[in-house]
Design a protein around this motif. Structure first.
Motif, mmCIF file in Angstrom:
data_model
loop_
_atom_site.group_PDB
_atom_site.id
_atom_site.type_symbol
_atom_site.label_atom_id
_atom_site.label_comp_id
_atom_site.label_asym_id
_atom_site.label_seq_id
_atom_site.Cartn_x
_atom_site.Cartn_y
_atom_site.Cartn_z
ATOM 1 N N TYR A 1 0.620 -1.241 -0.059
ATOM 2 C CA TYR A 1 -0.076 0.041 -0.049
ATOM 3 C C TYR A 1 0.771 1.262 0.041
ATOM 4 O O TYR A 1 2.219 0.730 0.535
ATOM 5 C CB TYR A 1 -1.120 0.022 1.322
ATOM 6 C CG TYR A 1 -2.283 -1.358 1.126
ATOM 7 C CD1 TYR A 1 -3.345 -0.935 0.920
ATOM 8 C CD2 TYR A 1 -1.608 -2.573 1.444
ATOM 9 C CE1 TYR A 1 -4.179 -1.968 0.706
ATOM 10 C CE2 TYR A 1 -2.487 -3.216 1.428
ATOM 11 C CZ TYR A 1 -3.826 -2.952 1.283
ATOM 12 O OH TYR A 1 -5.081 -4.155 1.108
ATOM 13 N N HIS A 2 0.390 2.584 -0.484
ATOM 14 C CA HIS A 2 1.472 3.370 -0.705
ATOM 15 C C HIS A 2 2.093 4.015 0.816
ATOM 16 O O HIS A 2 2.833 4.120 0.864
ATOM 17 C CB HIS A 2 0.305 4.544 -1.117
ATOM 18 C CG HIS A 2 0.120 4.505 -2.486
ATOM 19 N ND1 HIS A 2 -0.529 5.977 -3.259
ATOM 20 C CD2 HIS A 2 0.359 3.909 -3.617
ATOM 21 C CE1 HIS A 2 -0.387 5.272 -4.670
ATOM 22 N NE2 HIS A 2 -0.223 3.796 -4.520
ATOM 23 N N GLU A 3 1.268 3.951 1.442
ATOM 24 C CA GLU A 3 1.926 3.960 2.752
ATOM 25 C C GLU A 3 3.026 3.404 3.553
ATOM 26 O O GLU A 3 3.675 3.502 4.469
ATOM 27 C CB GLU A 3 0.889 4.323 4.076
ATOM 28 C CG GLU A 3 0.178 3.015 4.634
ATOM 29 C CD GLU A 3 -1.309 2.742 3.280
ATOM 30 O OE1 GLU A 3 -2.348 1.926 3.417
ATOM 31 O OE2 GLU A 3 -1.337 3.665 2.805
ATOM 32 N N GLU A 4 3.397 2.497 3.260
ATOM 33 C CA GLU A 4 4.497 1.745 3.118
ATOM 34 C C GLU A 4 5.314 1.789 2.744
ATOM 35 O O GLU A 4 6.634 0.997 2.878
ATOM 36 C CB GLU A 4 3.744 -0.647 3.415
ATOM 37 C CG GLU A 4 2.683 -0.485 3.557
ATOM 38 C CD GLU A 4 2.337 -1.891 3.359
ATOM 39 O OE1 GLU A 4 2.049 -2.773 4.196
ATOM 40 O OE2 GLU A 4 1.800 -2.281 2.254
ATOM 41 N N LEU A 5 5.928 2.821 1.694
ATOM 42 C CA LEU A 5 6.398 2.242 0.464
ATOM 43 C C LEU A 5 7.482 3.351 0.840
ATOM 44 O O LEU A 5 6.692 4.884 1.229
ATOM 45 C CB LEU A 5 6.404 2.898 -0.840
ATOM 46 C CG LEU A 5 6.110 0.992 -1.337
ATOM 47 C CD1 LEU A 5 5.598 2.161 -2.827
ATOM 48 C CD2 LEU A 5 6.855 0.171 -1.668
ATOM 49 N N ASP A 6 8.225 3.122 1.300
ATOM 50 C CA ASP A 6 9.740 4.797 1.074
ATOM 51 C C ASP A 6 9.561 5.472 0.022
ATOM 52 O O ASP A 6 9.543 5.303 -1.149
ATOM 53 C CB ASP A 6 11.145 4.319 1.289
ATOM 54 C CG ASP A 6 11.281 3.427 3.148
ATOM 55 O OD1 ASP A 6 10.639 4.373 4.060
ATOM 56 O OD2 ASP A 6 11.867 2.722 3.443
ATOM 57 N N ASN A 7 9.908 6.701 0.536
ATOM 58 C CA ASN A 7 9.851 7.613 -0.893
ATOM 59 C C ASN A 7 11.221 7.770 -1.205
ATOM 60 O O ASN A 7 11.472 8.258 -2.864
ATOM 61 C CB ASN A 7 9.873 9.644 -0.016
ATOM 62 C CG ASN A 7 8.878 9.494 -0.259
ATOM 63 O OD1 ASN A 7 7.326 9.287 -0.302
ATOM 64 N ND2 ASN A 7 8.716 10.685 0.830
ATOM 65 N N TYR A 8 12.214 6.822 -1.115
ATOM 66 C CA TYR A 8 13.689 7.218 -2.521
ATOM 67 C C TYR A 8 13.167 5.630 -2.153
ATOM 68 O O TYR A 8 13.688 6.216 -4.340
ATOM 69 C CB TYR A 8 14.806 6.908 -0.773
ATOM 70 C CG TYR A 8 14.845 4.928 -0.887
ATOM 71 C CD1 TYR A 8 15.784 4.140 -1.685
ATOM 72 C CD2 TYR A 8 14.066 4.743 0.137
ATOM 73 C CE1 TYR A 8 16.188 3.357 -1.594
ATOM 74 C CE2 TYR A 8 14.325 2.826 0.054
ATOM 75 C CZ TYR A 8 15.427 2.635 -0.121
ATOM 76 O OH TYR A 8 15.568 1.312 -0.518
ATOM 77 N N LEU A 9 12.071 5.104 -2.638
ATOM 78 C CA LEU A 9 11.938 4.258 -4.010
ATOM 79 C C LEU A 9 10.597 4.642 -5.099
ATOM 80 O O LEU A 9 11.094 4.284 -6.280
ATOM 81 C CB LEU A 9 11.268 3.077 -3.297
ATOM 82 C CG LEU A 9 12.150 1.627 -2.231
ATOM 83 C CD1 LEU A 9 10.979 0.678 -2.136
ATOM 84 C CD2 LEU A 9 12.906 1.310 -3.907
ATOM 85 N N VAL A 10 9.870 5.283 -4.039
ATOM 86 C CA VAL A 10 9.136 6.486 -5.301
ATOM 87 C C VAL A 10 8.603 7.583 -4.740
ATOM 88 O O VAL A 10 8.152 7.260 -3.897
ATOM 89 C CB VAL A 10 7.736 5.515 -4.743
ATOM 90 C CG1 VAL A 10 6.503 5.946 -6.418
ATOM 91 C CG2 VAL A 10 7.582 4.130 -5.958
ATOM 92 N N PRO A 11 8.679 8.422 -5.111
ATOM 93 C CA PRO A 11 8.942 9.603 -5.063
ATOM 94 C C PRO A 11 7.253 9.905 -4.679
ATOM 95 O O PRO A 11 6.059 9.654 -5.483
ATOM 96 C CB PRO A 11 9.395 10.722 -5.822
ATOM 97 C CG PRO A 11 10.855 10.208 -6.409
ATOM 98 C CD PRO A 11 10.200 8.360 -6.369
ATOM 99 N N GLU A 12 7.300 10.795 -3.614
ATOM 100 C CA GLU A 12 5.616 11.184 -3.558
ATOM 101 C C GLU A 12 4.438 11.173 -4.640
ATOM 102 O O GLU A 12 3.289 10.693 -5.026
ATOM 103 C CB GLU A 12 5.070 12.186 -2.366
ATOM 104 C CG GLU A 12 3.754 12.772 -1.965
ATOM 105 C CD GLU A 12 3.374 11.315 -1.070
ATOM 106 O OE1 GLU A 12 1.826 10.769 -1.337
ATOM 107 O OE2 GLU A 12 4.081 10.475 -0.828
#
Length: 96
Positions: free
Chosen positions: A29-40
């Motif tokens: 889910y979006h909230e589980e991903l770090d921004n370094y992997l996928v920018p907001e």
């Protein structure tokens, strides 16, 4: 895997033995991903949840290379791609 091997050679000039490439896939889910992997700003354009697939390889110098990507589950079309070397993102592309 062939795409990974070709891209590593063409883009990073690293020869890869396909038998040494690892593959994993995780649903996030979006909230589980770090921004370094996928920018907001990219995450907002991707499905929630999403299947994040990775191909990984360690070269002869001990560098760890990872290509992560998100595909549309219905069409198989690539939506997002990120390249990571030794834990640091070095390139990404959003296709939507």
């Amino acid at each position: 895997m062939n795409w990974f091997v070709r891209t590593m050679k063409r883009t990073f000039n690293v020869a890869v033995n396909i038998d040494e490439v690892g593959y994993e896939a995780y649903e996030f889910y979006h909230e589980e991903l770090d921004n370094y992997l996928v920018p907001e700003e990219h995450l907002k354009k991707l499905p929630n949840p999403l299947l994040f697939e990775t191909l990984a390889y360690v070269d002869g110098n001990g560098n760890e290379w990872i290509a992560g990507f998100v595909r549309d589950e219905e069409t198989g079309e690539k939506l997002y791609e990120v390249w990571i070397k030794n834990g640091e993102p070095i390139a990404y592309e959003i296709y939507v």
